[in-house]
Design an enzyme around this catalytic site. Structure first.
Site, PDB file in Angstrom:
ATOM      1  N   ASN A 190     -77.361 -91.952  48.362  1.00  0.00           N
ATOM      2  CA  ASN A 190     -78.281 -92.615  47.434  1.00  0.00           C
ATOM      3  C   ASN A 190     -79.761 -92.507  47.833  1.00  0.00           C
ATOM      4  O   ASN A 190     -80.577 -93.343  47.473  1.00  0.00           O
ATOM      5  CB  ASN A 190     -77.854 -94.065  47.169  1.00  0.00           C
ATOM      6  CG  ASN A 190     -77.834 -94.910  48.419  1.00  0.00           C
ATOM      7  OD1 ASN A 190     -78.149 -94.427  49.501  1.00  0.00           O
ATOM      8  ND2 ASN A 190     -77.481 -96.178  48.285  1.00  0.00           N
TER       9      ASN A 190
ATOM     10  N   LYS B  81     -83.501 -90.715  52.942  1.00  0.00           N
ATOM     11  CA  LYS B  81     -82.264 -90.389  53.645  1.00  0.00           C
ATOM     12  C   LYS B  81     -82.071 -88.868  53.701  1.00  0.00           C
ATOM     13  O   LYS B  81     -82.771 -88.124  52.987  1.00  0.00           O
ATOM     14  CB  LYS B  81     -81.103 -91.090  52.932  1.00  0.00           C
ATOM     15  CG  LYS B  81     -81.184 -92.625  53.024  1.00  0.00           C
ATOM     16  CD  LYS B  81     -80.016 -93.282  52.307  1.00  0.00           C
ATOM     17  CE  LYS B  81     -79.995 -94.790  52.540  1.00  0.00           C
ATOM     18  NZ  LYS B  81     -78.818 -95.436  51.913  1.00  0.00           N
TER      19      LYS B  81
ATOM     20  N   THR C  55     -78.057-100.550  44.832  1.00  0.00           N
ATOM     21  CA  THR C  55     -77.321 -99.779  45.849  1.00  0.00           C
ATOM     22  C   THR C  55     -76.502 -98.670  45.186  1.00  0.00           C
ATOM     23  O   THR C  55     -76.488 -97.527  45.648  1.00  0.00           O
ATOM     24  CB  THR C  55     -76.381-100.717  46.642  1.00  0.00           C
ATOM     25  OG1 THR C  55     -77.159-101.797  47.152  1.00  0.00           O
ATOM     26  CG2 THR C  55     -75.705 -99.979  47.788  1.00  0.00           C
TER      27      THR C  55
ATOM     28  N   GLU D 289     -86.570-103.884  61.132  1.00  0.00           N
ATOM     29  CA  GLU D 289     -86.404-102.440  60.974  1.00  0.00           C
ATOM     30  C   GLU D 289     -87.641-101.668  61.442  1.00  0.00           C
ATOM     31  O   GLU D 289     -87.520-100.628  62.085  1.00  0.00           O
ATOM     32  CB  GLU D 289     -86.077-102.116  59.507  1.00  0.00           C
ATOM     33  CG  GLU D 289     -84.699-102.648  59.116  1.00  0.00           C
ATOM     34  CD  GLU D 289     -84.397-102.571  57.624  1.00  0.00           C
ATOM     35  OE1 GLU D 289     -85.256-102.085  56.846  1.00  0.00           O
ATOM     36  OE2 GLU D 289     -83.300-103.008  57.235  1.00  0.00           O
TER      37      GLU D 289
ATOM     38  N   HIS E 191     -83.691 -95.603  51.550  1.00  0.00           N
ATOM     39  CA  HIS E 191     -83.468 -96.947  52.082  1.00  0.00           C
ATOM     40  C   HIS E 191     -84.758 -97.747  51.955  1.00  0.00           C
ATOM     41  O   HIS E 191     -85.849 -97.208  52.143  1.00  0.00           O
ATOM     42  CB  HIS E 191     -83.084 -96.892  53.575  1.00  0.00           C
ATOM     43  CG  HIS E 191     -83.156 -98.254  54.220  1.00  0.00           C
ATOM     44  ND1 HIS E 191     -82.146 -99.172  54.111  1.00  0.00           N
ATOM     45  CD2 HIS E 191     -84.158 -98.872  54.914  1.00  0.00           C
ATOM     46  CE1 HIS E 191     -82.505-100.297  54.727  1.00  0.00           C
ATOM     47  NE2 HIS E 191     -83.722-100.131  55.224  1.00  0.00           N
TER      48      HIS E 191
ATOM     49  N   TYR F 106     -77.817-100.514  60.807  1.00  0.00           N
ATOM     50  CA  TYR F 106     -76.826-101.013  59.838  1.00  0.00           C
ATOM     51  C   TYR F 106     -75.841-102.000  60.459  1.00  0.00           C
ATOM     52  O   TYR F 106     -74.721-102.146  59.971  1.00  0.00           O
ATOM     53  CB  TYR F 106     -76.076 -99.831  59.217  1.00  0.00           C
ATOM     54  CG  TYR F 106     -76.884 -99.097  58.163  1.00  0.00           C
ATOM     55  CD1 TYR F 106     -77.367 -99.766  57.029  1.00  0.00           C
ATOM     56  CD2 TYR F 106     -77.161 -97.741  58.292  1.00  0.00           C
ATOM     57  CE1 TYR F 106     -78.107 -99.092  56.058  1.00  0.00           C
ATOM     58  CE2 TYR F 106     -77.893 -97.055  57.316  1.00  0.00           C
ATOM     59  CZ  TYR F 106     -78.354 -97.744  56.203  1.00  0.00           C
ATOM     60  OH  TYR F 106     -79.075 -97.082  55.231  1.00  0.00           O
TER      61      TYR F 106
HETATM   62  P1  ADP Z   1     -79.020-101.053  50.116  1.00  0.00           P
HETATM   63  O1  ADP Z   1     -79.248 -99.707  50.770  1.00  0.00           O
HETATM   64  O2  ADP Z   1     -79.156-100.976  48.611  1.00  0.00           O
HETATM   65  O3  ADP Z   1     -79.822-102.173  50.734  1.00  0.00           O
HETATM   66  P2  ADP Z   1     -76.619-102.046  51.504  1.00  0.00           P
HETATM   67  O4  ADP Z   1     -77.487-102.590  52.604  1.00  0.00           O
HETATM   68  O5  ADP Z   1     -75.611-102.963  50.883  1.00  0.00           O
HETATM   69  O6  ADP Z   1     -77.466-101.426  50.317  1.00  0.00           O
HETATM   70  O7  ADP Z   1     -75.803-100.799  52.062  1.00  0.00           O
HETATM   71  C1  ADP Z   1     -76.419 -99.859  52.910  1.00  0.00           C
HETATM   72  C2  ADP Z   1     -76.028 -98.475  52.479  1.00  0.00           C
HETATM   73  O8  ADP Z   1     -74.636 -98.305  52.712  1.00  0.00           O
HETATM   74  C3  ADP Z   1     -76.198 -98.165  50.986  1.00  0.00           C
HETATM   75  O9  ADP Z   1     -77.511 -97.764  50.654  1.00  0.00           O
HETATM   76  C4  ADP Z   1     -75.202 -97.060  50.775  1.00  0.00           C
HETATM   77  O10 ADP Z   1     -75.724 -95.788  51.208  1.00  0.00           O
HETATM   78  C5  ADP Z   1     -74.072 -97.460  51.714  1.00  0.00           C
HETATM   79  N1  ADP Z   1     -73.032 -98.214  51.021  1.00  0.00           N
HETATM   80  C6  ADP Z   1     -73.080 -99.518  50.659  1.00  0.00           C
HETATM   81  N2  ADP Z   1     -71.945 -99.888  50.063  1.00  0.00           N
HETATM   82  C7  ADP Z   1     -71.136 -98.800  50.052  1.00  0.00           C
HETATM   83  C8  ADP Z   1     -69.810 -98.530  49.577  1.00  0.00           C
HETATM   84  N3  ADP Z   1     -69.084 -99.477  48.990  1.00  0.00           N
HETATM   85  N4  ADP Z   1     -69.342 -97.272  49.729  1.00  0.00           N
HETATM   86  C9  ADP Z   1     -70.071 -96.309  50.322  1.00  0.00           C
HETATM   87  N5  ADP Z   1     -71.304 -96.501  50.809  1.00  0.00           N
HETATM   88  C10 ADP Z   1     -71.843 -97.719  50.664  1.00  0.00           C
END
Ligand code: ADP
Length: 155
Positions: free
Chosen positions: A118, A15, A97, A132, A121, A55
């Site tokens: 974070n 990211k 996550t 994807e 992805h 997303y």
């Molecule tokens: P992952 O990336 O672990 O598969 P998700 O698909 O649930 O997680 O979410 C996509 C991305 O959205 C996360 O990696 C994170 O950057 C962001 N995200 C998810 N939940 C939250 C939240 N509650 N607040 C802020 N950002 C979030």
């Protein structure tokens, strides 16, 4: 080609915060060290349109717009990695996550502090990976090749 067994593929993206904080090399290195094969790689500025689609499942969540802005705030490194159980293993290497719940040794456990930044992805299932990969890469951008070390990694 069927993307099963040793031909399974996943979509991994460093990211914008990961790129700015110079984590690309280490992330690539850990996937290589594990024994996975790099079949697609590009540094790109993702459009909001692409990110909204990527997303899409989160479109009704409160963080959706912020997430799309974050992901378009700078270049990302989009990658396709191949190998046995690469989707599941990639997720384990990533951590949870929320970085707070991520163990040391995972990318999110080692490199970041909050969910909104974070670092990485990774596809969460083989079906998501297929969706994807075809969203981010043209078929011609993926390199089919014999890995010369395959016989040292698999039986
Ligand atoms: P992952 O990336 O672990 O598969 P998700 O698909 O649930 O997680 O979410 C996509 C991305 O959205 C996360 O990696 C994170 O950057 C962001 N995200 C998810 N939940 C939250 C939240 N509650 N607040 C802020 N950002 C979030």
């Amino acid at each position: 080609m069927s993307w099963t067994g040793v031909n399974e593929r996943t979509f991994i993206a460093v990211k914008p915060d990961g790129v700015q904080r110079r984590r690309v090399g280490e992330i690539v290195q850990r996937f290589e060290k594990k024994g996975f094969k790099l079949v697609g790689f590009k540094l790109m500025q993702a459009s909001k349109e692409l990110l909204r689609e990527h997303y899409w499942e989160h479109r009704n969540r409160p963080f959706y717009n912020k997430l799309v802005s974050y992901m378009s705030s700078g270049p990302v490194v989009a990658m396709v990695w191949q190998g046995l159980d690469v989707v599941k293993t990639g997720r384990k290497m990533m951590g949870q996550t929320n970085p707070t719940n991520s163990l040391p040794g995972t990318f999110r456990g080692d490199f970041c502090v909050i969910m909104g930044k974070n670092v990485i992805h990774g596809s969460d299932s083989v079906e998501s990976a297929q969706r994807e990969i075809s969203l981010w890469f043209k078929e011609s951008e993926l390199c089919e090749r014999e890995g010369c070390s395959a016989k040292w990694i698999y039986e």
